[in-house]
Scaffold this active site. Structure first.
Site, mmCIF file in Angstrom:
data_model
loop_
_atom_site.group_PDB
_atom_site.id
_atom_site.type_symbol
_atom_site.label_atom_id
_atom_site.label_comp_id
_atom_site.label_asym_id
_atom_site.label_seq_id
_atom_site.Cartn_x
_atom_site.Cartn_y
_atom_site.Cartn_z
ATOM 1 N N TYR A 246 -12.914 -115.214 13.243
ATOM 2 C CA TYR A 246 -13.359 -113.818 13.378
ATOM 3 C C TYR A 246 -14.138 -113.644 14.675
ATOM 4 O O TYR A 246 -13.853 -112.743 15.471
ATOM 5 C CB TYR A 246 -14.238 -113.466 12.176
ATOM 6 C CG TYR A 246 -14.717 -112.027 12.130
ATOM 7 C CD1 TYR A 246 -13.830 -110.983 11.937
ATOM 8 C CD2 TYR A 246 -16.074 -111.727 12.259
ATOM 9 C CE1 TYR A 246 -14.281 -109.669 11.859
ATOM 10 C CE2 TYR A 246 -16.527 -110.417 12.178
ATOM 11 C CZ TYR A 246 -15.627 -109.383 11.977
ATOM 12 O OH TYR A 246 -16.073 -108.089 11.900
ATOM 13 N N PHE B 122 -13.237 -99.958 4.422
ATOM 14 C CA PHE B 122 -14.578 -99.422 4.161
ATOM 15 C C PHE B 122 -15.029 -98.509 5.312
ATOM 16 O O PHE B 122 -15.199 -97.292 5.137
ATOM 17 C CB PHE B 122 -15.528 -100.612 3.949
ATOM 18 C CG PHE B 122 -16.989 -100.304 4.028
ATOM 19 C CD1 PHE B 122 -17.530 -99.207 3.362
ATOM 20 C CD2 PHE B 122 -17.849 -101.130 4.750
ATOM 21 C CE1 PHE B 122 -18.893 -98.938 3.424
ATOM 22 C CE2 PHE B 122 -19.206 -100.873 4.814
ATOM 23 C CZ PHE B 122 -19.733 -99.769 4.169
#
Ligand code: UDP
Length: 310
Positions: free
Chosen positions: A146, A12
């Site tokens: 993450y 993205f």
């Protein structure tokens, strides 16, 4: 104008970065292994002068022929569902991938920019979040793969800067939306828009009182470009300080799509941050940057995109 290596270039943010770099006259080498990236995101760039694509996993040794002026490491799964499904890849690309891409930058004498995240602040105890806040992260929770990978990436980037003298930049990216988000990545923007367009229940997690601040992708990419061209190696927040609750956000998307979808409440995921808003004082002063796209305009463009791909 200089040659840039962009990892995660078919994702993205990566694909929007590739476009901006080409527009500004740079050569771009885009690397992606399509774990979460999509060839369709860069299809329109293939064959354009100055653009090349390599399918590769950047957690392995990277060899690039010729000179490089910039390395931007954007490869990573980036949604909470992705971290749950690909925890090891998430850790590896943030740690090993950062090490390998820093190695390339050092070898080529290139300037390096790491895509970090507001997740380094965890479930923040300081609001809004300023760059000097150290965060409140659960290392062993589901998002830890993450958050800790990105915290490691920041530490590694500073080490290459201090020890090897590599010119480095760290951008802390807050919630961003726009065309080319994956419909099924589980994040709130594609989830709400696709549910609203299909008149399916809009799934608000918890009671929807948690807040986020959403930045349109073109604003974010411009901020990142200016940061790369600046001279400050310390972390810089880039995001939109326009904060709202998730429930307000659902209602806004319902209004803009003209949907009749009902709103349904679901359990709040573990460690979901309760509040998030960037303090962008530093970016305003250092980069003369602030977001300019109003939420309604950005959402309309994003809704148009999802109407086309759904
Ligand atoms: N969220 C929601 N419904 C969804 C997906 C997400 O209510 O279908 C909430 C989620 O719990 C979080 C916020 O929306 O509070 C933003 O979630 P997202 O996954 O987009 O990213 P995050 O900001 O948590 O990294």
């Amino acid at each position: 104008m200089g040659r840039a290596l962009i990892t995660g270039g078919a994702g993205f943010l990566g694909s929007h970065l590739c476009e901006l770099f080409l527009e500004r006259g740079h050569e771009v080498i885009c690397i992606d292994n399509f774990i979460t990236g999509n060839p369709a995101n860069v299809q329109h760039l293939v064959g354009r002068e100055g653009f090349s694509f390599v399918k590769y996993d950047v957690t392995n040794y990277i060899h690039i022929d010729g000179d490089l002026d910039y390395v931007l490491h954007f490869a990573s799964p980036a949604s909470p569902i992705d971290y749950l499904e690909k925890p090891i890849q998430t850790l590896k690309v943030g740690s090993l991938g950062t090490h390998k891409t820093l190695g390339v930058a050092k070898d080529k004498g290139a300037r390096y920019l790491i895509a970090s995240t507001s997740e380094v602040y965890g479930d923040p105890l300081v609001h809004p979040q300023k760059e000097d806040y150290w965060g409140n992260v659960n290392p062993v929770g589901p998002r830890g793969v993450y958050d800790e990978a990105k915290r490691f990436a920041e530490a590694m980037t500073m080490a290459y800067h201090r020890f090897h003298g590599v010119e480095t930049r760290i951008v802390r990216i807050f919630n961003t939306y726009g065309p080319r988000m994956r419909i099924k990545d589980g994040r709130v923007v594609p989830a709400f828009i696709s549910q609203a367009l299909r008149n399916e229940p809009m799934t608000v997690f918890g009671d929807g009182s948690q807040t986020r601040s959403f930045c349109f992708v073109t604003d974010l990419i411009e901020g990142i470009y200016r940061l790369l061209m600046s001279d400050d190696p310390n972390p810089t927040n880039i995001g939109n300080p326009n904060e709202m609750t998730v429930l307000q956000f659902a209602e806004e998307i319902k209004r803009l799509t003209g949907s009749n979808a009902p709103i349904e409440f679901r359990p709040l995921p573990e460690d979901d941050p309760k509040i998030r808003r960037p303090d962008i004082t530093k970016a305003r002063a250092l980069l003369k940057w602030e977001p300019v796209v109003p939420l309604e305009e950005g959402l309309q463009k994003t809704i148009d995109y999802f109407r086309r791909v759904l």
